[in-house]
Design a protein around this motif. Structure first.
Motif, PDB file in Angstrom:
ATOM      1  N   ASP A 135     -48.307  64.617  -6.631  1.00  0.00           N
ATOM      2  CA  ASP A 135     -47.526  65.621  -6.075  1.00  0.00           C
ATOM      3  C   ASP A 135     -48.610  66.583  -5.509  1.00  0.00           C
ATOM      4  N   PRO A 136     -48.747  66.752  -4.309  1.00  0.00           N
ATOM      5  CA  PRO A 136     -49.702  67.612  -3.655  1.00  0.00           C
ATOM      6  C   PRO A 136     -49.301  68.996  -3.902  1.00  0.00           C
ATOM      7  N   ASN A 137     -47.870  69.387  -4.039  1.00  0.00           N
ATOM      8  CA  ASN A 137     -47.402  70.811  -4.110  1.00  0.00           C
ATOM      9  C   ASN A 137     -47.509  71.414  -5.709  1.00  0.00           C
ATOM     10  N   ALA A 138     -47.970  70.491  -6.586  1.00  0.00           N
ATOM     11  CA  ALA A 138     -48.314  71.110  -7.934  1.00  0.00           C
ATOM     12  C   ALA A 138     -49.748  71.491  -8.053  1.00  0.00           C
ATOM     13  N   GLY A 139     -50.094  72.470  -8.728  1.00  0.00           N
ATOM     14  CA  GLY A 139     -51.354  73.028  -8.942  1.00  0.00           C
ATOM     15  C   GLY A 139     -51.864  72.754 -10.353  1.00  0.00           C
ATOM     16  N   ILE A 140     -50.660  72.349 -11.142  1.00  0.00           N
ATOM     17  CA  ILE A 140     -50.928  72.362 -12.604  1.00  0.00           C
ATOM     18  C   ILE A 140     -49.915  71.150 -13.085  1.00  0.00           C
ATOM     19  N   ALA A 141     -50.203  70.363 -13.963  1.00  0.00           N
ATOM     20  CA  ALA A 141     -49.162  69.279 -14.603  1.00  0.00           C
ATOM     21  C   ALA A 141     -49.249  69.177 -16.014  1.00  0.00           C
ATOM     22  N   THR A 142     -48.118  69.073 -16.726  1.00  0.00           N
ATOM     23  CA  THR A 142     -48.245  68.925 -18.158  1.00  0.00           C
ATOM     24  C   THR A 142     -47.263  67.875 -18.530  1.00  0.00           C
ATOM     25  N   PRO A 143     -47.401  67.338 -19.626  1.00  0.00           N
ATOM     26  CA  PRO A 143     -46.430  66.352 -20.241  1.00  0.00           C
ATOM     27  C   PRO A 143     -45.458  66.724 -21.039  1.00  0.00           C
ATOM     28  N   VAL A 144     -44.200  66.340 -21.057  1.00  0.00           N
ATOM     29  CA  VAL A 144     -43.029  66.617 -21.806  1.00  0.00           C
ATOM     30  C   VAL A 144     -42.519  65.266 -22.451  1.00  0.00           C
ATOM     31  N   LEU A 145     -42.065  65.308 -23.456  1.00  0.00           N
ATOM     32  CA  LEU A 145     -41.846  64.173 -24.577  1.00  0.00           C
ATOM     33  C   LEU A 145     -40.288  64.462 -25.047  1.00  0.00           C
ATOM     34  N   ARG A 146     -39.411  63.666 -24.607  1.00  0.00           N
ATOM     35  CA  ARG A 146     -37.969  63.848 -25.172  1.00  0.00           C
ATOM     36  C   ARG A 146     -37.867  63.742 -26.618  1.00  0.00           C
ATOM     37  N   CYS A 147     -37.223  64.805 -27.229  1.00  0.00           N
ATOM     38  CA  CYS A 147     -37.140  64.774 -28.797  1.00  0.00           C
ATOM     39  C   CYS A 147     -36.135  63.723 -29.312  1.00  0.00           C
ATOM     40  N   ASP A 148     -36.420  63.017 -30.335  1.00  0.00           N
ATOM     41  CA  ASP A 148     -35.421  62.159 -30.929  1.00  0.00           C
ATOM     42  C   ASP A 148     -34.865  63.384 -32.262  1.00  0.00           C
ATOM     43  N   GLY A 149     -33.951  62.595 -32.941  1.00  0.00           N
ATOM     44  CA  GLY A 149     -33.519  63.704 -33.768  1.00  0.00           C
ATOM     45  C   GLY A 149     -34.208  64.106 -34.806  1.00  0.00           C
ATOM     46  N   ALA A 150     -35.189  63.372 -35.317  1.00  0.00           N
ATOM     47  CA  ALA A 150     -36.151  63.750 -36.279  1.00  0.00           C
ATOM     48  C   ALA A 150     -37.173  64.662 -35.949  1.00  0.00           C
ATOM     49  N   ALA A 151     -37.684  64.550 -34.421  1.00  0.00           N
ATOM     50  CA  ALA A 151     -38.543  65.646 -33.896  1.00  0.00           C
ATOM     51  C   ALA A 151     -37.611  66.851 -33.708  1.00  0.00           C
ATOM     52  N   LEU A 152     -36.568  66.853 -33.383  1.00  0.00           N
ATOM     53  CA  LEU A 152     -35.843  68.085 -33.107  1.00  0.00           C
ATOM     54  C   LEU A 152     -35.415  68.715 -34.327  1.00  0.00           C
ATOM     55  N   ASN A 153     -35.113  68.242 -35.403  1.00  0.00           N
ATOM     56  CA  ASN A 153     -35.170  68.806 -36.784  1.00  0.00           C
ATOM     57  C   ASN A 153     -36.308  69.337 -37.379  1.00  0.00           C
ATOM     58  N   GLY A 154     -37.218  68.844 -36.934  1.00  0.00           N
ATOM     59  CA  GLY A 154     -38.761  69.342 -37.520  1.00  0.00           C
ATOM     60  C   GLY A 154     -39.016  70.727 -36.778  1.00  0.00           C
ATOM     61  N   LEU A 155     -38.633  70.856 -35.327  1.00  0.00           N
ATOM     62  CA  LEU A 155     -38.715  71.806 -34.782  1.00  0.00           C
ATOM     63  C   LEU A 155     -37.905  73.231 -35.182  1.00  0.00           C
ATOM     64  N   LEU A 156     -36.666  72.724 -35.317  1.00  0.00           N
ATOM     65  CA  LEU A 156     -35.560  73.619 -36.028  1.00  0.00           C
ATOM     66  C   LEU A 156     -35.884  74.174 -37.340  1.00  0.00           C
ATOM     67  N   ALA A 157     -36.773  73.209 -38.395  1.00  0.00           N
ATOM     68  CA  ALA A 157     -36.952  73.791 -39.549  1.00  0.00           C
ATOM     69  C   ALA A 157     -37.947  74.577 -39.445  1.00  0.00           C
ATOM     70  N   ASP A 158     -38.981  74.311 -38.560  1.00  0.00           N
ATOM     71  CA  ASP A 158     -40.002  75.225 -38.483  1.00  0.00           C
ATOM     72  C   ASP A 158     -39.627  76.726 -38.164  1.00  0.00           C
ATOM     73  N   ARG A 159     -38.691  76.639 -37.001  1.00  0.00           N
ATOM     74  CA  ARG A 159     -38.057  78.129 -36.827  1.00  0.00           C
ATOM     75  C   ARG A 159     -37.335  78.828 -37.924  1.00  0.00           C
ATOM     76  N   LYS A 160     -36.489  77.806 -38.554  1.00  0.00           N
ATOM     77  CA  LYS A 160     -35.914  78.277 -39.963  1.00  0.00           C
ATOM     78  C   LYS A 160     -36.942  79.095 -40.721  1.00  0.00           C
ATOM     79  N   ALA A 161     -37.724  78.523 -41.083  1.00  0.00           N
ATOM     80  CA  ALA A 161     -39.242  78.906 -42.073  1.00  0.00           C
ATOM     81  C   ALA A 161     -39.569  79.879 -41.612  1.00  0.00           C
ATOM     82  N   GLY A 162     -39.604  80.419 -40.268  1.00  0.00           N
ATOM     83  CA  GLY A 162     -40.355  81.552 -39.803  1.00  0.00           C
ATOM     84  C   GLY A 162     -41.892  81.016 -39.162  1.00  0.00           C
ATOM     85  N   ARG A 163     -41.947  79.606 -39.047  1.00  0.00           N
ATOM     86  CA  ARG A 163     -43.193  79.358 -38.455  1.00  0.00           C
ATOM     87  C   ARG A 163     -43.191  79.127 -37.064  1.00  0.00           C
TER      88      ARG A 163
END
Length: 266
Positions: free
Chosen positions: A124-152
């Motif tokens: 992609d010659p139009n992009a100056g920066i690239a970064t990877p993204v990973l689709r969350c499964d339910g376990a990963a999403l629940n981990g993210l939500l648990a962190d936010r709920k705990a204020g982390r």
């Protein structure tokens, strides 16, 4: 195209001081520092010309050189990993076609994440920066939500357009979903993986831009590119059965050690 991997590491982290020297025990019982495990992950990436640790602290320098890493000393004034990568590239004399920022808190980063990222930027010659993204499964999403709920502050999530141009990154869990997911379910939330590949001209421009309101609010360095009109390419990657988590807080140490044990990673 020549590729440089820089692992930025600073000692004086506000949330987790001395984080690069935190010790992690693998499946075989070997205990290694976070910075060494990140360097080992970088060394597995194919098609790379050089891997360096960039730091401003002699304690990290000494530890990194002890396990065989090449170290580039950078200024204490670097505000984030992107600025440190830019300075390291300059100190080395420049000349690389792609500079990869493999942040030193992601020791579980699979080599194919970085390889896919570099290929995405090449395509992609139009992009100056690239970064990877990973689709969350339910376990990963629940981990993210648990962190936010705990204020982390846990992982970062990404929202992107049909052409994979980033629309936003946040430490909140976006997009919002009210659905309940089982551990193995695919979800609409994408976990942003803390790796970046830059073209040298975009990287060199970064330090000249002021910190914008979104970067200041979120504390996410990649938002500075977006606030200055530069396309950030999100490259979707696959876990292929590997677990992934970043070390953001001391509470993440046992979580990452458990993942290493489950994967047999020493």
């Amino acid at each position: 195209m020549s590729v440089l991997i820089v692992i930025p590491a600073r000692y004086a982290s506000t949330r987790y001081p001395a984080k690069p020297l935190a010790m992690l025990t693998g499946a075989g019982g070997n205990t290694r520092s976070l910075i060494e495990r990140s360097w080992r992950a970088a060394s597995e990436v194919q098609g790379v010309d050089k891997v360096v640790v960039a730091t401003d602290d002699d304690r990290i320098k000494d530890a990194a050189e002890a396990f065989g890493a090449e170290v580039v000393m950078t200024s204490v004034d670097c505000a984030n990993g992107t600025e440190r990568c830019a300075e390291a590239h300059t100190v080395l004399g420049g000349g690389y076609d792609i500079v990869v920022n493999l942040q030193g808190d992601a020791p579980l980063t699979p080599h194919w994440f970085v390889e896919s990222l570099v290929q995405g930027l090449r395509n992609d010659p139009n992009a100056g920066i690239a970064t990877p993204v990973l689709r969350c499964d339910g376990a990963a999403l629940n981990g993210l939500l648990a962190d936010r709920k705990a204020g982390r502050v846990g992982g970062t999530t990404a929202v992107f357009a049909a052409d994979h141009a980033a629309m936003y990154f946040s430490k909140e869990v976006v997009p919002f979903t009210s659905k309940t997911y089982d551990d193995a379910d695919a979800t609409p939330v994408f976990h942003h993986v803390g790796v970046y590949a830059y073209r040298p001209d975009a990287l060199a421009s970064y330090s000249s831009w002021n910190v914008g309101p979104l970067e200041q609010l979120e504390g996410l360095e990649q938002l500075r590119f977006m606030e200055n009109g530069h396309k950030v390419l999100c490259v979707e990657v696959e876990a292929k059965g590997r677990q992934f988590w970043e070390l953001n807080n001391p509470e993440d140490v046992p979580k990452i050690e458990a993942m290493m044990a489950e994967m047999g990673q020493d």
